[in-house]
Design a protein around this motif. Structure first.
Motif, mmCIF file in Angstrom:
data_model
loop_
_atom_site.group_PDB
_atom_site.id
_atom_site.type_symbol
_atom_site.label_atom_id
_atom_site.label_comp_id
_atom_site.label_asym_id
_atom_site.label_seq_id
_atom_site.Cartn_x
_atom_site.Cartn_y
_atom_site.Cartn_z
ATOM 1 N N PHE A 174 1.564 -0.860 -10.359
ATOM 2 C CA PHE A 174 0.275 -1.544 -10.246
ATOM 3 C C PHE A 174 0.255 -2.349 -8.957
ATOM 4 O O PHE A 174 1.243 -2.966 -8.580
ATOM 5 C CB PHE A 174 0.075 -2.493 -11.439
ATOM 6 C CG PHE A 174 -1.259 -3.194 -11.446
ATOM 7 C CD1 PHE A 174 -2.368 -2.601 -12.035
ATOM 8 C CD2 PHE A 174 -1.408 -4.446 -10.847
ATOM 9 C CE1 PHE A 174 -3.604 -3.249 -12.038
ATOM 10 C CE2 PHE A 174 -2.641 -5.096 -10.850
ATOM 11 C CZ PHE A 174 -3.742 -4.496 -11.444
ATOM 12 N N TYR B 10 0.821 -1.216 0.000
ATOM 13 C CA TYR B 10 0.000 0.000 0.000
ATOM 14 C C TYR B 10 0.853 1.264 0.000
ATOM 15 O O TYR B 10 0.488 2.269 -0.609
ATOM 16 C CB TYR B 10 -0.941 0.006 1.204
ATOM 17 C CG TYR B 10 -2.164 -0.861 1.005
ATOM 18 C CD1 TYR B 10 -3.069 -0.577 -0.015
ATOM 19 C CD2 TYR B 10 -2.413 -1.960 1.828
ATOM 20 C CE1 TYR B 10 -4.187 -1.376 -0.212
ATOM 21 C CE2 TYR B 10 -3.526 -2.756 1.641
ATOM 22 C CZ TYR B 10 -4.419 -2.460 0.619
ATOM 23 O OH TYR B 10 -5.519 -3.239 0.425
ATOM 24 N N SER C 99 0.728 11.511 -6.370
ATOM 25 C CA SER C 99 -0.582 11.004 -5.950
ATOM 26 C C SER C 99 -0.729 9.556 -6.420
ATOM 27 O O SER C 99 0.057 9.072 -7.229
ATOM 28 C CB SER C 99 -1.699 11.871 -6.537
ATOM 29 O OG SER C 99 -1.711 11.728 -7.946
ATOM 30 N N VAL C 100 -1.742 8.890 -5.898
ATOM 31 C CA VAL C 100 -1.974 7.481 -6.216
ATOM 32 C C VAL C 100 -2.112 7.280 -7.724
ATOM 33 O O VAL C 100 -1.495 6.381 -8.316
ATOM 34 C CB VAL C 100 -3.247 6.979 -5.496
ATOM 35 C CG1 VAL C 100 -3.549 5.534 -5.871
ATOM 36 C CG2 VAL C 100 -3.093 7.124 -3.990
ATOM 37 N N ASP C 101 -2.925 8.134 -8.360
ATOM 38 C CA ASP C 101 -3.166 7.946 -9.791
ATOM 39 C C ASP C 101 -1.928 8.292 -10.613
ATOM 40 O O ASP C 101 -1.676 7.678 -11.658
ATOM 41 C CB ASP C 101 -4.392 8.744 -10.261
ATOM 42 C CG ASP C 101 -4.372 10.183 -9.822
ATOM 43 O OD1 ASP C 101 -4.319 10.438 -8.603
ATOM 44 O OD2 ASP C 101 -4.406 11.073 -10.698
ATOM 45 N N ALA D 185 0.247 5.262 -10.658
ATOM 46 C CA ALA D 185 -0.271 4.238 -11.577
ATOM 47 C C ALA D 185 0.072 4.615 -13.013
ATOM 48 O O ALA D 185 0.458 3.760 -13.811
ATOM 49 C CB ALA D 185 -1.777 4.104 -11.399
ATOM 50 N N ARG D 186 -0.057 5.902 -13.314
ATOM 51 C CA ARG D 186 0.242 6.322 -14.686
ATOM 52 C C ARG D 186 1.736 6.243 -14.984
ATOM 53 O O ARG D 186 2.148 6.098 -16.129
ATOM 54 C CB ARG D 186 -0.311 7.735 -14.952
ATOM 55 C CG ARG D 186 -1.848 7.761 -14.951
ATOM 56 C CD ARG D 186 -2.398 9.002 -15.618
ATOM 57 N NE ARG D 186 -2.066 10.225 -14.911
ATOM 58 C CZ ARG D 186 -2.771 10.731 -13.911
ATOM 59 N NH1 ARG D 186 -3.864 10.124 -13.499
ATOM 60 N NH2 ARG D 186 -2.394 11.839 -13.309
ATOM 61 N N ALA E 191 1.950 1.974 -3.428
ATOM 62 C CA ALA E 191 0.854 2.473 -4.266
ATOM 63 C C ALA E 191 0.374 3.856 -3.827
ATOM 64 O O ALA E 191 -0.249 4.565 -4.602
ATOM 65 C CB ALA E 191 -0.315 1.491 -4.237
ATOM 66 N N GLY E 192 0.651 4.210 -2.559
ATOM 67 C CA GLY E 192 0.306 5.561 -2.101
ATOM 68 C C GLY E 192 -0.990 5.658 -1.318
ATOM 69 O O GLY E 192 -1.627 6.713 -1.287
ATOM 70 N N HIS E 193 -1.415 4.581 -0.668
ATOM 71 C CA HIS E 193 -2.641 4.649 0.135
ATOM 72 C C HIS E 193 -2.494 5.708 1.222
ATOM 73 O O HIS E 193 -1.510 5.732 1.956
ATOM 74 C CB HIS E 193 -2.914 3.278 0.755
ATOM 75 C CG HIS E 193 -4.304 3.163 1.313
ATOM 76 N ND1 HIS E 193 -4.723 3.922 2.388
ATOM 77 C CD2 HIS E 193 -5.367 2.411 0.938
ATOM 78 C CE1 HIS E 193 -5.994 3.625 2.656
ATOM 79 N NE2 HIS E 193 -6.404 2.713 1.785
#
Ligand SMILES: Nc1ncnc2c1ncn2[C@@H]1O[C@H](COP(=O)(O)OP(=O)(O)OP(=O)(O)O)[C@@H](O)[C@H]1O
Ligand SMILES: [Mg+2]
Lengths: 408, 254
Positions: free
Chosen positions: B87, B51, B77-79, B82-83, B54-56
């Motif tokens: 994953f 987590y 940021s979380v998104d 991902a970009r 992923a940046g929770h």
């Protein structure tokens, strides 16, 4: 990690009289702490009168009024209101006629009578009724745009009549300011198929108390859709009386309450005749401090309503802290011989875990919210059946979301 | 060659009893196409590591860094992470009411690629991946993870892994709750992603059996918030036979 926060009450056919504990889903502490007061009398025995003085003064403790911000609407309940006709605009299409009729017209009162004081006040004050008569059989659409009210207290009366065997759609669009109490009667002739959509996109200051009464004839169907997106206090309470064999109602609702907005809807389905069918499905989203929505779904299956098939549900999606969604299903069954009766009520939260999940797939926070709300409300929008209106409402919901996000 | 580098990562969570330190200086480097298995007792911080990468928002980074090809991920940021190519296949995937799988996947793909995928190619890819994972087409119209069985949720995670094509993936107990057939199907999905995109993997597991299908290059033993020992695939076999006793002598869980 936390489990998804959805609470559900899905129940099959209930015993003779079933009044479950009112579900109260506030994310804020509930101010009075107790459960909602539900009178033990059956809905059919509720007092009705067209004269406001027959009702006792409203204190706010009555079940009909207990959620409403009374200070904002008290004048519509107890003061004199202007009942003169107000201008409106509409699109001519050949499937329907629109005119004003006198209050002495025999149509008035043929679909129901007021059950509370504001409705009675409007009933006795309205000087004329706006009469929309659907005679076409090709499903034409009549759009009545009511955007010329102002801040002064007014009463109105509308009668929507579908001739036997007719098929059509009537859309009532509301915009601008308003301070309005009204009654809308809907008379669906035998074998007719009528869609009535009422869209409330009022200005932030608007007050709108509306009671709808529908009488649905033999083998006739009414599709009734309430869409509330704008206004300060907007309450649209429809009663559907399935008085002839084979009558059916599809009652849909969609609401999106922002900060400080109060939206209420209390669909009441009255199964009187045998082999009648009802489906009630309301969905609401709440976002922003003080957004408050109320859904009370009453279904009464009377002693002669053998073969009734009924289901009602309300789902709410909470998008931020500080909101409150009340959701209360009531089911009364007075005959043992029914096809089915069920209800469901849930209030789910778009929570941080869902947001994290979507973001972890590259989706931005704004997009994630839009995705969830759009998906949630789409089920109702798709029911409207008017492409133009569906597209416009989808757009309006996007705007709601953007506006709400901008003020966060 | 892509590389994911975790250095001296320290992470805490807020609890009712105050701040609780969970990760105590994690060092790990995963190269392109490499598979690193992470094994360790319950509560040792494996999911916390996943987590945190992923940046929770629940996990607070107290120190250290996580870089992808030299770029700091912890500031993003979380998104954005991902970009950038990260994953996370979650131990407990979240249900998203009102959003269909197909809508969700298309939205995610568009976000990751920066443009909407061409319709025909996209449908073809989606069909092929779902078929390979033995997911019925009807899942496309169902709401994300809503009412999915445990195994179906895990397949849905791997479906996303295949379609979104990240550079590095953390698989948090993707094998838990899978029957033997499903384990094979899911493992094949992971291996396809490795072959097709050179995916680097951090594979968190309690069991050696997934490692028979997804072959690890390295095995790390995770104890009390850090890597206590590393080795090759043979270490996993030894752990499964002996347990973690020899690492736990002087620690208590929780
Ligand atoms: N919000 C929290 N409040 C209190 N303790 C927490 C919180 N989140 C995590 N922890 C604790 O952090 C420790 C590490 O948890 P984590 O989920 O990372 O373990 P894990 O290694 O993944 O375990 P498992 O093998 O059971 O999945 C545990 O002791 C857990 O109880
Ligand atoms: Mg874990």
């Amino acid at each position: 990690m936390a489990a998804p926060q959805i609470s559900e009450t899905d129940q099959p056919a209930a015993p003779l009289i079933d009044r479950p504990d009112p579900a109260q889903h506030g994310l804020q502490a509930h101010s009075d702490g107790g459960s909602a007061f539900v009178p033990v009398q059956t809905r059919s025995e509720r007092f009705t009168s067209t004269s406001p003085d027959d009702f006792e003064a409203v204190t706010g403790r009555e079940f009909e009024w207990k959620f409403v911000p009374l200070a904002k609407v008290a004048h519509l309940i107890s003061d004199a209101v202007d009942g003169s006709p107000t201008a409106f605009s509409y699109t001519e299409n050949g499937g329907a006629t629109v005119d004003w009729i006198d209050r002495t017209n025999a149509l008035i009162g043929s679909a129901g009578a007021p059950e509370e004081r504001a409705s009675a006040n409007a009933w006795s004050s309205a000087e004329k009724a706006l009469h929309i008569l659907v005679t076409g059989e090709d499903g034409q659409e009549t759009v009545i745009r009511r955007d010329r009210f102002d801040g002064s207290a007014r009463a109105a009366h509308v009668v929507i009549e579908a001739a036997p065997n007719s098929k059509g759609t009537v859309i009532l669009e509301h915009a601008g300011d308003a301070n309005l109490a009204e009654n809308v009667e809907i008379v669906v002739g035998d074998n007719a198929q009528l869609t009535v959509v009422t869209v409330q996109e009022w200005d932030d200051s608007a007050i709108h108390l509306s009671s709808h009464f529908a009488r649905i004839g033999r083998d006739a169907n009414l599709k009734h859709v309430i869409v509330s997106l704008g206004g300060s206090v907007v309450r649209v309470n429809p009663s559907f009386h399935l008085v002839e064999q084979g009558a059916s109602i599809d009652s849909f609702g969609l609401y999106f309450a922002d900060a400080g907005q109060y939206f209420e809807q209390r669909p009441y389905v009255d199964h009187v005749a045998a082999n009648t069918r009802s489906r009630v499905n309301y969905k609401g989203a709440l976002q922003g401090e003080g957004a408050h929505t109320v859904w009370v779904g009453d279904v009464l299956i009377g002693p002669h309503a053998d073969g009734t098939d009924s289901y009602e549900q309300n789902r709410n999606l909470v998008l931020s802290e500080g909101t409150r969604a009340d959701s209360i299903p009531n089911l009364e069954i007075e005959t043992g011989n029914i096809l089915g009766a069920g209800h469901a009520s849930s209030t789910g939260r778009f929570d941080d875990e869902q947001l994290f999940y979507l973001q972890s797939r590259g989706i931005t926070e704004e997009e994630a919210r839009r995705l969830v709300v759009r998906g949630f409300l789409a089920e109702i929008i798709q029911q409207i059946g008017s492409e133009t209106l569906e597209a416009r409402l989808s757009q309006a919901i996007e705007v709601e979301l953007l506006a709400a996000q901008a003020t966060e | 060659m892509s590389v994911l580098k975790i250095e001296d990562l320290q992470v805490s969570v807020e609890t009712e009893q105050g701040t609780k330190q969970i990760l105590r200086g994690v060092d790990l480097t995963v190269g392109e196409g490499e598979t690193h298995a992470i094994m360790g007792p319950n509560g040792s911080g494996k999911s916390t590591l996943a987590y945190a990468i992923a940046g929770h928002p629940k996990y607070h980074v107290e120190g250290g860094s996580v870089t992808l090809d030299g770029e700091e991920m912890l500031d993003k940021s979380v998104d954005e992470r991902a970009r950038a190519g990260l994953f996370l296949a979650m131990q407990y995937p979240v249900e998203i009411p009102g959003v269909s799988v197909s809508n969700f996947l298309r939205t995610a793909k568009t976000a990751i690629d920066g443009e909407a995928p061409a319709i025909r190619g996209w449908i073809k890819d989606l069909d092929a991946s779902m078929k390979a994972l033995r997911m019925d087409k009807s899942f496309r119209e169902r709401n994300v993870n809503e009412g999915f069985s445990g195994g179906e949720k895990k397949r849905n995670e791997i479906l996303q892994l295949e379609l979104l094509k990240p550079k590095f993936a953390v698989l948090d107990e993707t094998d838990s709750g899978l029957d033997v057939d499903a384990l094979k199907i899911v493992s094949e999905g992971v291996n396809r992603a490795k072959e097709n995109t050179g995916l680097g993997i951090l594979l968190i597991t309690h069991y050696n059996r997934i490692l028979r299908y997804v072959k690890p290059d390295f095995v790390h033993v995770f104890v009390a918030g850090k890597v206590a020992e590393q080795g090759g695939p043979e270490l996993a076999v030894r752990l499964e036979n002996e347990g973690y006793d020899r690492f736990l002598a002087d620690t208590t869980v929780g």
